[in-house]
Scaffold this motif. Structure first.
Motif, PDB file in Angstrom:
ATOM      1  N   LEU A   2       0.867  -1.169   0.000  1.00 23.89           N
ATOM      2  CA  LEU A   2       0.000   0.000   0.000  1.00 23.89           C
ATOM      3  C   LEU A   2       0.905   1.220   0.000  1.00 23.89           C
ATOM      4  O   LEU A   2       1.538   1.535   0.989  1.00 23.89           O
ATOM      5  N   LYS A   3       0.974   1.877  -1.117  1.00 24.40           N
ATOM      6  CA  LYS A   3       1.863   3.037  -1.267  1.00 24.40           C
ATOM      7  C   LYS A   3       1.080   4.284  -0.901  1.00 24.40           C
ATOM      8  O   LYS A   3       0.065   4.588  -1.519  1.00 24.40           O
ATOM      9  N   PHE A   4       1.538   4.972   0.133  1.00 22.38           N
ATOM     10  CA  PHE A   4       0.896   6.231   0.496  1.00 22.38           C
ATOM     11  C   PHE A   4       1.593   7.343  -0.253  1.00 22.38           C
ATOM     12  O   PHE A   4       2.806   7.442  -0.244  1.00 22.38           O
ATOM     13  N   ARG A   5       0.821   8.200  -0.906  1.00 22.27           N
ATOM     14  CA  ARG A   5       1.391   9.342  -1.616  1.00 22.27           C
ATOM     15  C   ARG A   5       0.874  10.612  -0.985  1.00 22.27           C
ATOM     16  O   ARG A   5      -0.318  10.736  -0.692  1.00 22.27           O
ATOM     17  N   ALA A   6       1.774  11.583  -0.800  1.00 24.86           N
ATOM     18  CA  ALA A   6       1.389  12.870  -0.217  1.00 24.86           C
ATOM     19  C   ALA A   6       0.240  13.465  -1.014  1.00 24.86           C
ATOM     20  O   ALA A   6       0.193  13.372  -2.231  1.00 24.86           O
ATOM     21  N   GLY A   7      -0.687  14.066  -0.302  1.00 24.28           N
ATOM     22  CA  GLY A   7      -1.827  14.685  -0.944  1.00 24.28           C
ATOM     23  C   GLY A   7      -2.996  13.740  -1.165  1.00 24.28           C
ATOM     24  O   GLY A   7      -4.053  14.152  -1.611  1.00 24.28           O
ATOM     25  N   ARG A   8      -2.819  12.488  -0.839  1.00 23.60           N
ATOM     26  CA  ARG A   8      -3.892  11.503  -0.995  1.00 23.60           C
ATOM     27  C   ARG A   8      -4.368  11.073   0.387  1.00 23.60           C
ATOM     28  O   ARG A   8      -3.601  11.012   1.326  1.00 23.60           O
ATOM     29  N   ARG A   9      -5.634  10.741   0.483  1.00 21.90           N
ATOM     30  CA  ARG A   9      -6.173  10.258   1.754  1.00 21.90           C
ATOM     31  C   ARG A   9      -5.856   8.771   1.906  1.00 21.90           C
ATOM     32  O   ARG A   9      -6.007   8.004   0.958  1.00 21.90           O
ATOM     33  N   PRO A  10      -5.453   8.348   3.115  1.00 19.73           N
ATOM     34  CA  PRO A  10      -5.125   6.930   3.305  1.00 19.73           C
ATOM     35  C   PRO A  10      -6.334   6.022   3.405  1.00 19.73           C
ATOM     36  O   PRO A  10      -6.250   4.842   3.146  1.00 19.73           O
ATOM     37  N   GLY A  11      -7.512   6.553   3.764  1.00 20.43           N
ATOM     38  CA  GLY A  11      -8.692   5.731   4.003  1.00 20.43           C
ATOM     39  C   GLY A  11      -9.060   4.779   2.885  1.00 20.43           C
ATOM     40  O   GLY A  11      -9.384   3.614   3.139  1.00 20.43           O
ATOM     41  N   PRO A  12      -9.046   5.209   1.612  1.00 19.81           N
ATOM     42  CA  PRO A  12      -9.440   4.282   0.541  1.00 19.81           C
ATOM     43  C   PRO A  12      -8.546   3.052   0.427  1.00 19.81           C
ATOM     44  O   PRO A  12      -8.919   2.078  -0.219  1.00 19.81           O
ATOM     45  N   ARG A  13      -7.390   3.047   1.046  1.00 19.76           N
ATOM     46  CA  ARG A  13      -6.498   1.892   0.970  1.00 19.76           C
ATOM     47  C   ARG A  13      -6.908   0.774   1.938  1.00 19.76           C
ATOM     48  O   ARG A  13      -6.476  -0.362   1.803  1.00 19.76           O
ATOM     49  N   LEU A  14      -7.759   1.087   2.917  1.00 18.11           N
ATOM     50  CA  LEU A  14      -8.186   0.066   3.874  1.00 18.11           C
ATOM     51  C   LEU A  14      -8.965  -1.061   3.194  1.00 18.11           C
ATOM     52  O   LEU A  14      -8.705  -2.237   3.480  1.00 18.11           O
ATOM     53  N   PRO A  15      -9.912  -0.777   2.285  1.00 18.17           N
ATOM     54  CA  PRO A  15     -10.577  -1.894   1.591  1.00 18.17           C
ATOM     55  C   PRO A  15      -9.600  -2.736   0.766  1.00 18.17           C
ATOM     56  O   PRO A  15      -9.767  -3.953   0.658  1.00 18.17           O
ATOM     57  N   THR A  16      -8.583  -2.109   0.206  1.00 17.39           N
ATOM     58  CA  THR A  16      -7.572  -2.850  -0.543  1.00 17.39           C
ATOM     59  C   THR A  16      -6.841  -3.815   0.378  1.00 17.39           C
ATOM     60  O   THR A  16      -6.609  -4.983   0.029  1.00 17.39           O
ATOM     61  N   ALA A  17      -6.489  -3.352   1.575  1.00 15.96           N
ATOM     62  CA  ALA A  17      -5.807  -4.210   2.546  1.00 15.96           C
ATOM     63  C   ALA A  17      -6.718  -5.354   2.986  1.00 15.96           C
ATOM     64  O   ALA A  17      -6.268  -6.499   3.112  1.00 15.96           O
ATOM     65  N   ALA A  18      -8.000  -5.071   3.189  1.00 19.53           N
ATOM     66  CA  ALA A  18      -8.939  -6.114   3.593  1.00 19.53           C
ATOM     67  C   ALA A  18      -9.084  -7.166   2.497  1.00 19.53           C
ATOM     68  O   ALA A  18      -9.116  -8.371   2.784  1.00 19.53           O
ATOM     69  N   ALA A  19      -9.153  -6.727   1.253  1.00 19.70           N
ATOM     70  CA  ALA A  19      -9.253  -7.671   0.139  1.00 19.70           C
ATOM     71  C   ALA A  19      -8.001  -8.542   0.060  1.00 19.70           C
ATOM     72  O   ALA A  19      -8.095  -9.752  -0.183  1.00 19.70           O
ATOM     73  N   ALA A  20      -6.848  -7.953   0.268  1.00 21.80           N
ATOM     74  CA  ALA A  20      -5.599  -8.723   0.245  1.00 21.80           C
ATOM     75  C   ALA A  20      -5.601  -9.775   1.350  1.00 21.80           C
ATOM     76  O   ALA A  20      -5.207 -10.928   1.114  1.00 21.80           O
ATOM     77  N   ARG A  21      -6.057  -9.401   2.551  1.00 19.86           N
ATOM     78  CA  ARG A  21      -6.115 -10.357   3.661  1.00 19.86           C
ATOM     79  C   ARG A  21      -7.035 -11.533   3.324  1.00 19.86           C
ATOM     80  O   ARG A  21      -6.720 -12.684   3.628  1.00 19.86           O
ATOM     81  N   LEU A  23      -7.567 -12.797   0.537  1.00 21.94           N
ATOM     82  CA  LEU A  23      -6.871 -13.651  -0.427  1.00 21.94           C
ATOM     83  C   LEU A  23      -5.614 -14.294   0.152  1.00 21.94           C
ATOM     84  O   LEU A  23      -4.884 -14.987  -0.552  1.00 21.94           O
ATOM     85  N   GLY A  24      -5.350 -14.022   1.433  1.00 25.04           N
ATOM     86  CA  GLY A  24      -4.175 -14.594   2.070  1.00 25.04           C
ATOM     87  C   GLY A  24      -2.885 -13.860   1.751  1.00 25.04           C
ATOM     88  O   GLY A  24      -1.799 -14.402   1.936  1.00 25.04           O
ATOM     89  N   LEU A  25      -3.003 -12.643   1.254  1.00 23.76           N
ATOM     90  CA  LEU A  25      -1.822 -11.847   0.911  1.00 23.76           C
ATOM     91  C   LEU A  25      -1.461 -10.906   2.048  1.00 23.76           C
ATOM     92  O   LEU A  25      -2.336 -10.329   2.684  1.00 23.76           O
ATOM     93  N   ALA A  26      -0.181 -10.746   2.279  1.00 22.95           N
ATOM     94  CA  ALA A  26       0.274  -9.796   3.292  1.00 22.95           C
ATOM     95  C   ALA A  26       0.281  -8.395   2.686  1.00 22.95           C
ATOM     96  O   ALA A  26       0.414  -8.228   1.472  1.00 22.95           O
ATOM     97  N   THR A  27       0.116  -7.411   3.522  1.00 20.95           N
ATOM     98  CA  THR A  27       0.207  -6.021   3.060  1.00 20.95           C
ATOM     99  C   THR A  27       1.313  -5.313   3.840  1.00 20.95           C
ATOM    100  O   THR A  27       1.610  -5.662   4.977  1.00 20.95           O
ATOM    101  N   THR A  28       1.908  -4.364   3.200  1.00 24.25           N
ATOM    102  CA  THR A  28       2.878  -3.502   3.861  1.00 24.25           C
ATOM    103  C   THR A  28       2.592  -2.083   3.402  1.00 24.25           C
ATOM    104  O   THR A  28       2.020  -1.866   2.338  1.00 24.25           O
ATOM    105  N   VAL A  29       2.953  -1.118   4.220  1.00 22.86           N
ATOM    106  CA  VAL A  29       2.697   0.291   3.925  1.00 22.86           C
ATOM    107  C   VAL A  29       4.032   0.970   3.663  1.00 22.86           C
ATOM    108  O   VAL A  29       4.976   0.807   4.440  1.00 22.86           O
ATOM    109  N   THR A  30       4.112   1.707   2.581  1.00 22.56           N
ATOM    110  CA  THR A  30       5.345   2.431   2.280  1.00 22.56           C
ATOM    111  C   THR A  30       5.019   3.868   1.883  1.00 22.56           C
ATOM    112  O   THR A  30       3.884   4.200   1.575  1.00 22.56           O
TER     113      THR A  30
END
Length: 104
Positions: A2-21, A23-30
């Protein structure tokens, strides 16, 4: 990742992380080479994940010549959210020092 970019809200990335979980995929934040404001937002995102994330790529603030907050985040193997609400307190002197002036 999950790549956080300045100027973007982090909230929309939470559903992406949930979908990855699911599917058994690990997530990391950078982040990219970001200062304390974007790094604090990425830390909030990492803290909001249901599972403790693996090591994240957030320790880049020391690579910059300066920062825009009074108390910059310092890279460390474990990083904590900034104290108090928000993403950090802006430093007026730093804002003036790092102000971009358009060429005439």
């Amino acid at each position: 990742m999950l790549k956080f970019r300045a100027g973007r809200r982090p909230g929309p990335r939470l559903p992406t992380a949930a979908a990855a979980r699911r599917l058994g995929l690990a997530t990391t934040v950078t982040t990219a080479l970001d200062g304390s404001i974007a790094t604090a937002a990425a830390l909030h995102l990492a803290a909001a994940l249901a599972d403790a994330p693996p090591p994240c790529g957030l320790a880049t603030t020391a690579l910059l010549a300066g920062d825009l907050v009074r108390t910059p985040l310092r890279p460390h193997p474990t990083m904590a959210l900034p104290p108090g609400p928000g993403l950090g307190e802006l430093d007026a002197g730093a804002l003036a020092r790092w102000r971009v002036v358009e060429a005439a």
